[in-house]
Design a protein around this motif. Structure first.
Motif, mmCIF file in Angstrom:
data_model
loop_
_atom_site.group_PDB
_atom_site.id
_atom_site.type_symbol
_atom_site.label_atom_id
_atom_site.label_comp_id
_atom_site.label_asym_id
_atom_site.label_seq_id
_atom_site.Cartn_x
_atom_site.Cartn_y
_atom_site.Cartn_z
ATOM 1 N N ARG A 1 0.822 -1.209 0.000
ATOM 2 C CA ARG A 1 0.000 0.000 0.000
ATOM 3 C C ARG A 1 0.849 1.249 0.000
ATOM 4 O O ARG A 1 1.547 1.525 0.968
ATOM 5 C CB ARG A 1 -0.907 -0.019 1.228
ATOM 6 N N PRO A 2 0.798 1.961 -1.080
ATOM 7 C CA PRO A 2 1.586 3.189 -1.124
ATOM 8 C C PRO A 2 1.046 4.228 -0.128
ATOM 9 O O PRO A 2 -0.145 4.208 0.199
ATOM 10 C CB PRO A 2 1.432 3.679 -2.563
ATOM 11 N N PRO A 3 1.900 5.101 0.372
ATOM 12 C CA PRO A 3 1.478 6.074 1.376
ATOM 13 C C PRO A 3 0.651 7.226 0.795
ATOM 14 O O PRO A 3 0.662 7.465 -0.411
ATOM 15 C CB PRO A 3 2.813 6.608 1.910
ATOM 16 N N ILE A 4 -0.031 7.915 1.673
ATOM 17 C CA ILE A 4 -0.723 9.155 1.298
ATOM 18 C C ILE A 4 0.327 10.258 1.228
ATOM 19 O O ILE A 4 1.223 10.330 2.075
ATOM 20 C CB ILE A 4 -1.799 9.497 2.353
ATOM 21 N N GLN A 5 0.211 11.091 0.222
ATOM 22 C CA GLN A 5 1.128 12.230 0.113
ATOM 23 C C GLN A 5 0.363 13.523 0.316
ATOM 24 O O GLN A 5 -0.822 13.591 -0.027
ATOM 25 C CB GLN A 5 1.747 12.261 -1.276
ATOM 26 N N VAL A 6 1.045 14.511 0.854
ATOM 27 C CA VAL A 6 0.390 15.797 1.059
ATOM 28 C C VAL A 6 1.252 16.898 0.458
ATOM 29 O O VAL A 6 2.474 16.907 0.633
ATOM 30 C CB VAL A 6 0.159 16.091 2.563
ATOM 31 N N LYS A 7 0.593 17.805 -0.252
ATOM 32 C CA LYS A 7 1.274 18.992 -0.784
ATOM 33 C C LYS A 7 0.651 20.224 -0.141
ATOM 34 O O LYS A 7 -0.570 20.253 0.070
ATOM 35 C CB LYS A 7 1.111 19.076 -2.301
ATOM 36 N N PHE A 8 1.467 21.205 0.126
ATOM 37 C CA PHE A 8 0.937 22.439 0.727
ATOM 38 C C PHE A 8 1.969 23.553 0.641
ATOM 39 O O PHE A 8 3.152 23.299 0.377
ATOM 40 C CB PHE A 8 0.581 22.199 2.206
ATOM 41 N N GLU A 9 1.495 24.753 0.878
ATOM 42 C CA GLU A 9 2.365 25.926 0.978
ATOM 43 C C GLU A 9 1.826 26.778 2.114
ATOM 44 O O GLU A 9 0.635 27.077 2.143
ATOM 45 C CB GLU A 9 2.272 26.794 -0.280
ATOM 46 N N ILE A 10 2.706 27.153 3.026
ATOM 47 C CA ILE A 10 2.274 28.031 4.119
ATOM 48 C C ILE A 10 3.115 29.307 4.056
ATOM 49 O O ILE A 10 4.310 29.280 4.359
ATOM 50 C CB ILE A 10 2.445 27.358 5.500
ATOM 51 N N PRO A 11 2.526 30.397 3.620
ATOM 52 C CA PRO A 11 3.299 31.627 3.521
ATOM 53 C C PRO A 11 3.530 32.288 4.879
ATOM 54 O O PRO A 11 2.809 31.986 5.838
ATOM 55 C CB PRO A 11 2.435 32.519 2.624
ATOM 56 N N TYR A 12 4.477 33.168 4.934
ATOM 57 C CA TYR A 12 4.827 33.947 6.139
ATOM 58 C C TYR A 12 5.236 33.058 7.300
ATOM 59 O O TYR A 12 4.963 33.370 8.451
ATOM 60 C CB TYR A 12 3.645 34.843 6.591
ATOM 61 N N PHE A 13 5.821 31.937 7.016
ATOM 62 C CA PHE A 13 6.060 30.979 8.086
ATOM 63 C C PHE A 13 7.248 30.095 7.731
ATOM 64 O O PHE A 13 7.362 29.645 6.594
ATOM 65 C CB PHE A 13 4.782 30.135 8.241
ATOM 66 N N THR A 14 8.139 29.893 8.691
ATOM 67 C CA THR A 14 9.177 28.878 8.509
ATOM 68 C C THR A 14 9.092 27.888 9.652
ATOM 69 O O THR A 14 8.866 28.263 10.790
ATOM 70 C CB THR A 14 10.600 29.484 8.486
ATOM 71 N N THR A 15 9.278 26.643 9.333
ATOM 72 C CA THR A 15 9.208 25.596 10.333
ATOM 73 C C THR A 15 10.396 25.669 11.277
ATOM 74 O O THR A 15 10.285 25.416 12.466
ATOM 75 C CB THR A 15 9.217 24.222 9.633
ATOM 76 N N SER A 16 11.536 26.025 10.727
ATOM 77 C CA SER A 16 12.746 26.072 11.547
ATOM 78 C C SER A 16 12.731 27.265 12.493
ATOM 79 O O SER A 16 13.423 27.276 13.493
ATOM 80 C CB SER A 16 13.968 26.191 10.645
ATOM 81 N N GLY A 17 11.964 28.281 12.162
ATOM 82 C CA GLY A 17 11.985 29.519 12.954
ATOM 83 C C GLY A 17 13.063 30.487 12.483
ATOM 84 O O GLY A 17 13.309 31.508 13.107
ATOM 85 N N ILE A 18 13.688 30.167 11.369
ATOM 86 C CA ILE A 18 14.739 31.064 10.868
ATOM 87 C C ILE A 18 14.122 32.410 10.475
ATOM 88 O O ILE A 18 13.011 32.478 9.961
ATOM 89 C CB ILE A 18 15.490 30.434 9.678
ATOM 90 N N GLN A 19 14.851 33.464 10.780
ATOM 91 C CA GLN A 19 14.372 34.802 10.461
ATOM 92 C C GLN A 19 15.498 35.660 9.925
ATOM 93 O O GLN A 19 16.639 35.526 10.354
ATOM 94 C CB GLN A 19 13.868 35.482 11.733
ATOM 95 N N VAL A 20 15.134 36.536 9.038
ATOM 96 C CA VAL A 20 16.099 37.526 8.565
ATOM 97 C C VAL A 20 16.066 38.680 9.562
ATOM 98 O O VAL A 20 15.020 39.277 9.789
ATOM 99 C CB VAL A 20 15.721 38.020 7.163
ATOM 100 N N ARG A 21 17.184 38.940 10.193
ATOM 101 C CA ARG A 21 17.232 40.045 11.157
ATOM 102 C C ARG A 21 17.534 41.358 10.444
ATOM 103 O O ARG A 21 17.036 42.391 10.801
ATOM 104 C CB ARG A 21 18.277 39.767 12.233
ATOM 105 N N TYR A 22 18.341 41.286 9.430
ATOM 106 C CA TYR A 22 18.551 42.472 8.599
ATOM 107 C C TYR A 22 19.127 42.068 7.257
ATOM 108 O O TYR A 22 19.715 40.991 7.113
ATOM 109 C CB TYR A 22 19.494 43.484 9.275
ATOM 110 N N LEU A 23 18.912 42.914 6.288
ATOM 111 C CA LEU A 23 19.555 42.758 4.988
ATOM 112 C C LEU A 23 20.040 44.152 4.615
ATOM 113 O O LEU A 23 19.247 45.022 4.290
ATOM 114 C CB LEU A 23 18.556 42.226 3.953
ATOM 115 N N LYS A 24 21.328 44.341 4.754
ATOM 116 C CA LYS A 24 21.879 45.672 4.509
ATOM 117 C C LYS A 24 22.436 45.744 3.107
ATOM 118 O O LYS A 24 23.079 44.813 2.632
ATOM 119 C CB LYS A 24 22.984 45.990 5.514
ATOM 120 N N ILE A 25 22.187 46.856 2.469
ATOM 121 C CA ILE A 25 22.627 47.035 1.095
ATOM 122 C C ILE A 25 23.496 48.285 1.050
ATOM 123 O O ILE A 25 23.044 49.356 1.445
ATOM 124 C CB ILE A 25 21.407 47.197 0.165
ATOM 125 N N MET A 26 24.730 48.092 0.609
ATOM 126 C CA MET A 26 25.640 49.229 0.560
ATOM 127 C C MET A 26 26.207 49.357 -0.846
ATOM 128 O O MET A 26 26.651 48.360 -1.424
ATOM 129 C CB MET A 26 26.791 49.027 1.543
#
Ligand SMILES: *[C@@H]1O[C@H](CO)[C@@H](O)[C@H](O)[C@H]1NC(C)=O
Length: 422
Positions: free
Chosen positions: A372-397
């Motif tokens: 029996r092959p498994p059930i697969q799930v596809k999805f997209e969750i915007p504004y969210f990371t599972t790891s909790g990684i965040q951009v603290r700053y992106l400086k452009i010089m």
């Protein structure tokens, strides 16, 4: 060629600033420099190169400063001098005057310049006139030096000069894919997060970007370990990122290519709570019918929403007469793939939905010999990371000093996301 270290000394031989590039020499060797120089001066045989038994000093003097490179044997000394002069020139451009005080006042900047110049070779950050002079010099040198060493070539091969945009903008997407395998009783057997930081860069000139993440190593290093941080594993960077810089102080520093590229990828082998969980009850009545009760649960925060959710449920290849019932989304049967696909456009956090399906089965069957092959799930969750990684700053010089807007987005999506069934 590889420089082991660079020092800037005052007129008395005191070190104002130093940069150890390779860690292959004892930084204490600089103590030998001034006595050796004085000795040569007394002999009247001063040369811009001084030898000791363990290393070679090549230096230039500017105002009351000595700018000194330390190398071990067998370097291309012409390139070393080009580098030293370049460093002096860049510092003059940055600080107008180059003297002891400007070194003391600009310690951090100089440290960065030293880093950049050697990582990238000569010209990038400087005035274009000088840049051109050096490029021609380099080109000329190439005839003499068959293999231009990395450290002193004009190495921004991924970006051409003279790029212009009316509106300077940077788009950065952090995209995390969740790989997950759970068994029929709901145990997560395997889970990991694979992250990619994608960029789209519309910037004029030769911009330098600095990206700050809530990277655990970095935040702990700066005594800010209490901020929510993430321990990245298996980090890989685009060639534009200065790896030595990241290794030194976890700064992600780069001159980006123009347009779209992947800046970095990472992996986290953590126990991920399934964001979308599927419970299934499958009743097989041999030679007659099969019935499905599929419950989909969103196990992320209520303020997030998963988009374009697809639950892909395998059915027997010889099933027929499909019949579906669901309050949410739509279901379609794809006989070529022997699956049914339950699509839910918008699936808010903390909800559960149910779908029921019914198929007829032929009276003569070769049942389930293929497993029996498994059930697969596809999805997209915007504004969210599972790891909790965040951009603290992106400086452009950029040296022309324009203002540029950084746009940051986050998205979590399924990777290889499989739930086994009974
Ligand atoms: C699922 O995994 C757990 C933990 O490894 C195990 O105890 C359980 O028996 C497994 N269930 C099935 C149906 O394999």
């Amino acid at each position: 060629m590889s420089l082991s270290a660079v020092f800037i000394l005052d007129v008395k031989g005191k070190v104002l600033i130093s940069r150890n590039y390779r860690g292959d020499i004892d930084m204490g060797v600089i103590e030998k420099f001034m006595p050796l120089l004085i000795e040569k001066e007394e002999e009247g045989t001063v040369t811009p190169i001084l030898l000791t038994d363990s290393c070679t000093f090549a230096y230039v003097k500017y105002n009351n400063l000595y700018i000194i490179s330390v190398t071990r044997k067998n370097v291309n000394i012409a390139l070393v001098f080009v580098f030293l002069h370049k460093l002096v020139q860049v510092m003059i451009e940055y600080f107008k005057e180059l003297e002891e005080e400007s070194i003391r006042d600009n310690f951090v900047t100089i440290y960065e310049l030293m880093d950049e110049l050697l990582d990238f070779g000569f010209p990038q950050t400087t005035d274009s006139k000088i840049l051109k002079e050096y490029i021609t010099q380099e080109a000329h040198k190439l005839e003499i030096i068959p293999v231009p060493p990395m450290a002193v070539t004009n190495a921004v091969s991924w970006r051409s000069a003279g790029i212009k945009y009316k509106k300077n903008e940077v788009f950065l997407d952090v995209i995390e894919s969740v790989n997950l395998m759970a068994n029929a009783t709901g145990h997560v057997l395997r889970s990991e997060i694979v992250g990619v930081v994608k960029m789209k860069v519309h910037l004029s000139g030769m911009p330098e970007l600095r990206l700050g993440l809530n990277d655990k190593v970095l935040l702990e290093g700066t005594g800010r370990g209490k901020v929510k941080s993430v321990e990245l594993e298996d980090v890989k960077f685009h060639q534009c990122v200065r790896i030595s810089r990241f290794e030194d102080d976890r700064t992600i520093f780069f001159v980006p290519p123009d347009g779209e590229f992947d800046l970095m990828s990472y992996r986290l082998n953590t126990q991920v709570k399934p964001l979308i969980w599927i419970e299934s009850v499958i009743e097989r009545h041999a030679h007659s019918r099969v019935e499905y009760m599929i419950k989909a649960k969103s196990q992320f925060k209520r303020r997030s929403t998963a988009n374009n959710v697809e639950v892909i449920i395998p059915v027997p290849a010889d099933a027929d007469s499909p019949n579906f019932k669901t309050g949410v989304g739509s279901v379609k049967y794809v006989p070529e793939q022997s699956v049914i696909i339950w699509s839910i456009k918008s699936f808010p956090g903390g909800k559960e939905f149910i779908m029921r399906a019914h198929f007829g089965l032929p009276s003569v069957v070769a049942e389930d010999s293929e497993g029996r092959p498994p059930i697969q799930v596809k999805f997209e969750i915007p504004y969210f990371t599972t790891s909790g990684i965040q951009v603290r700053y992106l400086k452009i010089m950029e040296k022309s000093g324009y203002q540029a807007l950084p746009w940051v987005r986050y998205i979590t999506q399924n990777g290889d996301y499989q739930l086994r069934t009974n």
